[in-house]
Design an enzyme around this catalytic site. Structure first.
Site, short mmCIF file in Angstrom:
data_model
loop_
_atom_site.label_atom_id
_atom_site.label_comp_id
_atom_site.label_asym_id
_atom_site.label_seq_id
_atom_site.Cartn_x
_atom_site.Cartn_y
_atom_site.Cartn_z
N HIS A 82 0.85 -1.19 0.00
CA HIS A 82 0.00 0.00 0.00
C HIS A 82 0.88 1.24 0.00
CE1 HIS A 82 -3.39 2.60 0.93
NE2 HIS A 82 -2.60 3.21 1.80
N ASP A 124 -15.17 3.39 7.76
CA ASP A 124 -14.08 4.31 7.42
C ASP A 124 -14.52 5.29 6.34
OD1 ASP A 124 -11.31 5.33 7.18
OD2 ASP A 124 -11.51 4.44 5.18
N ARG A 159 -14.38 13.49 8.68
CA ARG A 159 -13.11 14.10 9.11
C ARG A 159 -12.66 15.17 8.12
NH1 ARG A 159 -9.64 9.27 8.86
NH2 ARG A 159 -7.94 10.69 9.25
N1 URA Z 1 -5.79 7.86 3.54
C1 URA Z 1 -6.76 7.13 4.12
O1 URA Z 1 -7.20 6.12 3.58
N2 URA Z 1 -7.22 7.54 5.33
C2 URA Z 1 -6.77 8.65 5.97
O2 URA Z 1 -7.23 8.95 7.05
C3 URA Z 1 -5.78 9.40 5.33
C4 URA Z 1 -5.30 8.99 4.12
#
Ligand code: URA
Length: 445
Positions: free
Chosen positions: A80, A159, A166
């Protein structure tokens, strides 16, 4: 949720059950955005400790589908990158590792903003599809050791929702939140070996090397605690990686790299990441042995053959691997002359990435389409000498006006001076499980 916000505001530890409750109820809509915003802001001020960060990561991983790769034989590897300009590493690393016998079962994303994405690059091969059924994904990895799929819609949905929140509440830049966001998706993707390329510098998400190192340490630690074989490499992203920026240009550079003609800075990153994978898989005792194996694999032609096999297995036309001149070309090729004589002091990676986006090669929003043939080829890199008027870069454009705007932007991105300079080391740090697990610091903030 009110009690949990109050608890975190006071700097107290949230329990595993509290974190799972918060993540699951937020994902299903019971907890509203305004309460979650207050929580993420409290986390920004009070931090999360190791246990809380792991709990948050696992709860987000479990909020959606987790890929079951158990029907794929052997230790599966994934890599990644935190995102960069000119980063075509996966296009070279994935077939290279697969050609050495390590199964690569990878999920990738599309580019956004000034950074590119692997899926857009793979789709430069006519017919290529990353929309694979689980059945076909598994079959391909078992048969040819490699498959790359697009992220399923239901991968870590907590997420997805939290990251969007966020983004608009100034709470993106908290280390535990970033680490849990990235690692929740990696853990849900199911590989046994995860190697992270954490970029630092002007073109990177983490501009400060100390922050990049800290983020890498947290992610390696979380992954290790979750039972994965982990490693991270901190790499330089002050200037674009390699010479090509833009989808088709980068694919051609990747094919050149698999033919043994890769740019030096780019191959350093490929070998650093590949070494970690080979060592974690138990296929190399040390970096020297790993690099030797990878160089041999490229020299024998096996790595390039693997790319062609992989492209064909996912519906793409493999003839483009053997004849890259077949790729579509942009209508205008505009040379960028050096404005002064001297040494290249700096090439602003973010400015080059933004110029590529202005040409139509990158997305401004998730919904935008992209032009695969545009981009920028850098003839000169940091530390090189140039005469005044010499071509430092070439802009590939499909609209003349945009090409001229990109030319001006690239000229500004190059800083030329009298001083002879050395480019930064590409590999700034390597972090492995043993080094972070011995770290006594139990708080991440
Ligand atoms: N990339 C992500 O997937 N999440 C984050 O919080 C910041 C960068």
């Amino acid at each position: 949720m009110y009690d949990l916000i109050a608890k975190k505001k006071e700097g107290l530890e949230l329990s595993t059950e509290e974190i799972r409750f918060m993540v699951l109820e937020y994902t299903n809509g019971t907890i509203p955005d305004y309460q979650m915003s207050a929580m993420t802001m409290a986390i920004c001020f009070q931090g999360l400790n190791k246990k809380e960060t792991l709990d948050l990561t696992l709860a987000m991983r479990d909020s959606g589908d987790c890929l079951d790769l158990s029907r794929i034989h052997g230790l599966k590897a994934d890599k990644h990158s935190t995102g960069g300009v000119g980063d075509k590493t996966s296009l070279v690393l994935a077939p290279l590792i697969a050609a050495l016998g390590i199964p690569v079962a990878k999920m990738s994303g599309r580019g956004l903003g000034h950074t590119g994405g692997t899926i857009d690059k793979l789709e430069c091969f006519p017919g290529f599809s990353t929309d694979l059924s689980e059945e076909r994904f598994t079959r391909n990895v078992n048969r040819i050791k490699i498959a790359i799929a697009g992220q399923t819609a239901n991968l870590a949905p907590a997420d997805k929702k939290l990251y969007a929140l966020r983004d608009v509440t100034a709470t993106v830049d908290q280390m535990s939140l970033i680490a849990s966001s990235i690692m929740s998706k990696k853990l849900a993707s199911g590989s046994d070996i995860i190697v992270l390329d954490v970029k630092t510098g002007l073109g990177a998400f983490m501009k400060d090397p100390a922050d990049a190192k800290k983020l890498a340490e947290i992610m390696v630690e979380i992954g290790t605690m979750a039972g994965k074989k982990m490693s991270a490499v901190i790499t330089d992203m002050n200037q674009p990686l390699g010479n090509a920026v833009g989808n088709i240009l980068e694919v051609i550079e990747a094919i050149e790299s698999l033919s043994g003609r890769g740019p030096k800075d780019f191959m350093e990153v490929v070998y650093a990441l590949g070494s970690r994978i080979l060592m974690l898989a138990g296929d190399a005792a040390d970096e020297a042995e790993a690099v030797f194996k990878m160089k041999q694999c490229i020299a024998s032609g096996a790595a390039k053959e693997k790319l062609a096999e992989f492209v064909e297995a996912q519906g793409g036309d493999p003839s483009y691997v053997w004849n890259p001149e077949k790729f579509q070309k942009a209508d205008y090729v505009i040379e960028v002359p050096a404005q002064n004589e001297g040494y290249i002091q700096k090439i602003d990676a973010q400015a080059v990435g933004t110029a590529c986006m202005m040409l139509g090669g990158g997305r401004e929003t998730k919904e935008s389409g992209i032009d695969l043939s545009v981009g920028i080829y850098l003839n000169k890199k940091t530390g090189d000498y140039t005469k005044k008027g010499e071509t430092t870069a070439v802009v590939h454009a499909n609209e003349k006006q945009k090409g001229e705007a990109a030319l001006a932007a690239i000229q500004k991105a190059f800083c030329i001076g009298r001083e002879k300079i050395q480019p930064n080391d590409m590999i700034q740090h390597t972090i492995d499980s043993a080094s972070v697990m011995n770290n006594a610091n139990s708080f991440y903030i």
